[in-house]
Design a protein around this motif. Structure first.
Motif, PDB file in Angstrom:
ATOM      1  N   LYS A  88      40.881  43.713  45.360  1.00 39.20           N
ATOM      2  CA  LYS A  88      39.760  44.557  44.947  1.00 39.20           C
ATOM      3  C   LYS A  88      40.387  45.860  44.466  1.00 39.20           C
ATOM      4  N   ILE A  89      40.146  46.174  43.196  1.00 40.63           N
ATOM      5  CA  ILE A  89      40.838  47.290  42.553  1.00 40.63           C
ATOM      6  C   ILE A  89      39.826  48.262  41.952  1.00 40.63           C
ATOM      7  N   ARG A  90      40.105  49.550  42.092  1.00 42.20           N
ATOM      8  CA  ARG A  90      39.320  50.596  41.429  1.00 42.20           C
ATOM      9  C   ARG A  90      40.167  51.209  40.324  1.00 42.20           C
ATOM     10  N   ALA A  91      39.568  51.378  39.158  1.00 40.47           N
ATOM     11  CA  ALA A  91      40.236  51.997  38.008  1.00 40.47           C
ATOM     12  C   ALA A  91      39.256  52.941  37.318  1.00 40.47           C
ATOM     13  N   ARG A  92      39.783  53.782  36.433  1.00 41.90           N
ATOM     14  CA  ARG A  92      38.900  54.704  35.707  1.00 41.90           C
ATOM     15  C   ARG A  92      37.950  53.921  34.799  1.00 41.90           C
ATOM     16  N   ASP A  93      38.507  52.974  34.060  1.00 43.83           N
ATOM     17  CA  ASP A  93      37.727  52.208  33.093  1.00 43.83           C
ATOM     18  C   ASP A  93      38.518  50.949  32.726  1.00 43.83           C
ATOM     19  N   MET A  94      38.010  50.186  31.774  1.00 36.55           N
ATOM     20  CA  MET A  94      38.657  48.935  31.396  1.00 36.55           C
ATOM     21  C   MET A  94      40.056  49.180  30.824  1.00 36.55           C
ATOM     22  N   ALA A  95      40.223  50.222  30.028  1.00 35.57           N
ATOM     23  CA  ALA A  95      41.536  50.525  29.454  1.00 35.57           C
ATOM     24  C   ALA A  95      42.541  50.875  30.554  1.00 35.57           C
ATOM     25  N   ASP A  96      42.100  51.615  31.548  1.00 33.79           N
ATOM     26  CA  ASP A  96      42.971  51.981  32.673  1.00 33.79           C
ATOM     27  C   ASP A  96      43.397  50.718  33.432  1.00 33.79           C
ATOM     28  N   GLY A 105      36.067  59.701  39.280  1.00 36.39           N
ATOM     29  CA  GLY A 105      36.635  59.096  38.081  1.00 36.39           C
ATOM     30  C   GLY A 105      37.115  57.667  38.229  1.00 36.39           C
ATOM     31  N   LEU A 106      36.582  56.935  39.192  1.00 40.36           N
ATOM     32  CA  LEU A 106      36.992  55.544  39.391  1.00 40.36           C
ATOM     33  C   LEU A 106      35.779  54.614  39.288  1.00 40.36           C
ATOM     34  N   GLY A 107      35.162  54.609  38.111  1.00 41.94           N
ATOM     35  CA  GLY A 107      33.922  53.871  37.917  1.00 41.94           C
ATOM     36  C   GLY A 107      34.060  52.374  37.725  1.00 41.94           C
ATOM     37  N   ALA A 108      35.256  51.884  37.440  1.00 43.69           N
ATOM     38  CA  ALA A 108      35.429  50.446  37.200  1.00 43.69           C
ATOM     39  C   ALA A 108      35.896  49.745  38.473  1.00 43.69           C
ATOM     40  N   LEU A 109      35.159  48.724  38.866  1.00 45.22           N
ATOM     41  CA  LEU A 109      35.537  47.890  40.007  1.00 45.22           C
ATOM     42  C   LEU A 109      35.941  46.528  39.462  1.00 45.22           C
ATOM     43  N   VAL A 110      37.121  46.083  39.869  1.00 45.84           N
ATOM     44  CA  VAL A 110      37.676  44.834  39.343  1.00 45.84           C
ATOM     45  C   VAL A 110      38.151  43.968  40.504  1.00 45.84           C
ATOM     46  N   MET A 111      37.808  42.698  40.446  1.00 47.08           N
ATOM     47  CA  MET A 111      38.311  41.721  41.409  1.00 47.08           C
ATOM     48  C   MET A 111      39.341  40.873  40.672  1.00 47.08           C
ATOM     49  N   VAL A 112      40.487  40.662  41.308  1.00 48.66           N
ATOM     50  CA  VAL A 112      41.552  39.899  40.672  1.00 48.66           C
ATOM     51  C   VAL A 112      41.982  38.765  41.597  1.00 48.66           C
ATOM     52  N   GLY A 113      41.892  37.545  41.096  1.00 42.08           N
ATOM     53  CA  GLY A 113      42.424  36.389  41.802  1.00 42.08           C
ATOM     54  C   GLY A 113      43.885  36.239  41.430  1.00 42.08           C
ATOM     55  N   VAL A 114      44.748  36.079  42.421  1.00 38.48           N
ATOM     56  CA  VAL A 114      46.189  35.991  42.185  1.00 38.48           C
ATOM     57  C   VAL A 114      46.704  34.647  42.671  1.00 38.48           C
ATOM     58  N   MET A 115      47.477  33.980  41.804  1.00 41.18           N
ATOM     59  CA  MET A 115      48.166  32.752  42.186  1.00 41.18           C
ATOM     60  C   MET A 115      49.660  33.048  42.192  1.00 41.18           C
ATOM     61  N   LEU A 116      50.328  32.682  43.266  1.00 39.16           N
ATOM     62  CA  LEU A 116      51.770  32.879  43.372  1.00 39.16           C
ATOM     63  C   LEU A 116      52.505  31.625  42.903  1.00 39.16           C
ATOM     64  N   ASP A 117      53.768  31.808  42.480  1.00 38.40           N
ATOM     65  CA  ASP A 117      54.612  30.666  42.118  1.00 38.40           C
ATOM     66  C   ASP A 117      54.796  29.747  43.315  1.00 38.40           C
ATOM     67  N   LEU A 118      55.127  30.353  44.453  1.00 40.66           N
ATOM     68  CA  LEU A 118      55.327  29.632  45.704  1.00 40.66           C
ATOM     69  C   LEU A 118      54.459  30.264  46.774  1.00 40.66           C
ATOM     70  N   SER A 119      53.979  29.448  47.692  1.00 38.10           N
ATOM     71  CA  SER A 119      53.195  29.987  48.799  1.00 38.10           C
ATOM     72  C   SER A 119      53.988  29.805  50.085  1.00 38.10           C
ATOM     73  N   THR A 120      55.065  30.561  50.173  1.00 36.48           N
ATOM     74  CA  THR A 120      55.915  30.505  51.365  1.00 36.48           C
ATOM     75  C   THR A 120      55.790  31.832  52.106  1.00 36.48           C
TER      76      THR A 120
END
Length: 158
Positions: free
Chosen positions: A115-123, A68-83
């Motif tokens: 790299k994230i696995r979710a059920r679908d886009m809504a999840d 039940g984890l058919g959606a694969l999503v890549m997320v780029g994250v920017m932090l406020d500070l890189s300390t």
């Protein structure tokens, strides 16, 4: 003779690693026959490869859609500070998230890729709205929905 370019691993160690990397279900007897050593020697060497951290684990590769984890999503994250403190707080929070398969610190426009696995886009949308944007130090995220996995989890090229 040990080869320092391979972290002190000799020819037999490398054969064991290649064989197990290709098929982690090999029995000790099958592995010993493949690398042409006795089962006792093979067991001792394999145990040492685990103990020294050359082999970090063995597990089955499960088809994500079948659980039940058919959606694969890549997320780029920017932090406020890189300390160091802000990165540490972010990493500790991400380590608690079962949906995150990989978290990679990078150089460039983003601080991390997830790299994230979710059920679908809504999840995923629910995860994004409730959890990802609330992670410590997150300034912005950019989401990439994977349309097709062309090559994933390929064997290491050694």
């Amino acid at each position: 003779m040990k080869d320092s370019s391979k972290g002190g691993l000799d020819r037999i160690d490398m054969k064991i690693l290649r064989a197990l990397h290709a098929d982690g279900r090999l029995t000790n007897a099958e592995l010993a026959a493949r690398v042409d050593v006795s089962p006792a020697t093979c067991h001792r060497r394999t145990r040492r490869l685990f103990d020294e951290g050359h082999i970090t684990g063995v597990r089955a590769e499960v088809a994500p859609a079948s659980v039940g984890l058919g959606a694969l999503v890549m997320v780029g994250v920017m932090l406020d500070l890189s300390t160091p403190d802000s990165r540490s707080a972010f990493e500790k929070a991400v380590l608690k998230m079962k949906e995150v398969l990989d978290c990679i610190l990078v150089a460039g426009e983003f601080d991390y890729f997830l790299k994230i696995r979710a059920r679908d886009m809504a999840d995923f949308n629910k995860l994004q709205g409730q959890t990802l944007i609330a992670l410590p130090g997150v300034r912005n995220t950019r989401t990439f929905f994977v349309m097709r996995e062309v090559k994933e989890n390929a064997p290491l090229p050694f």
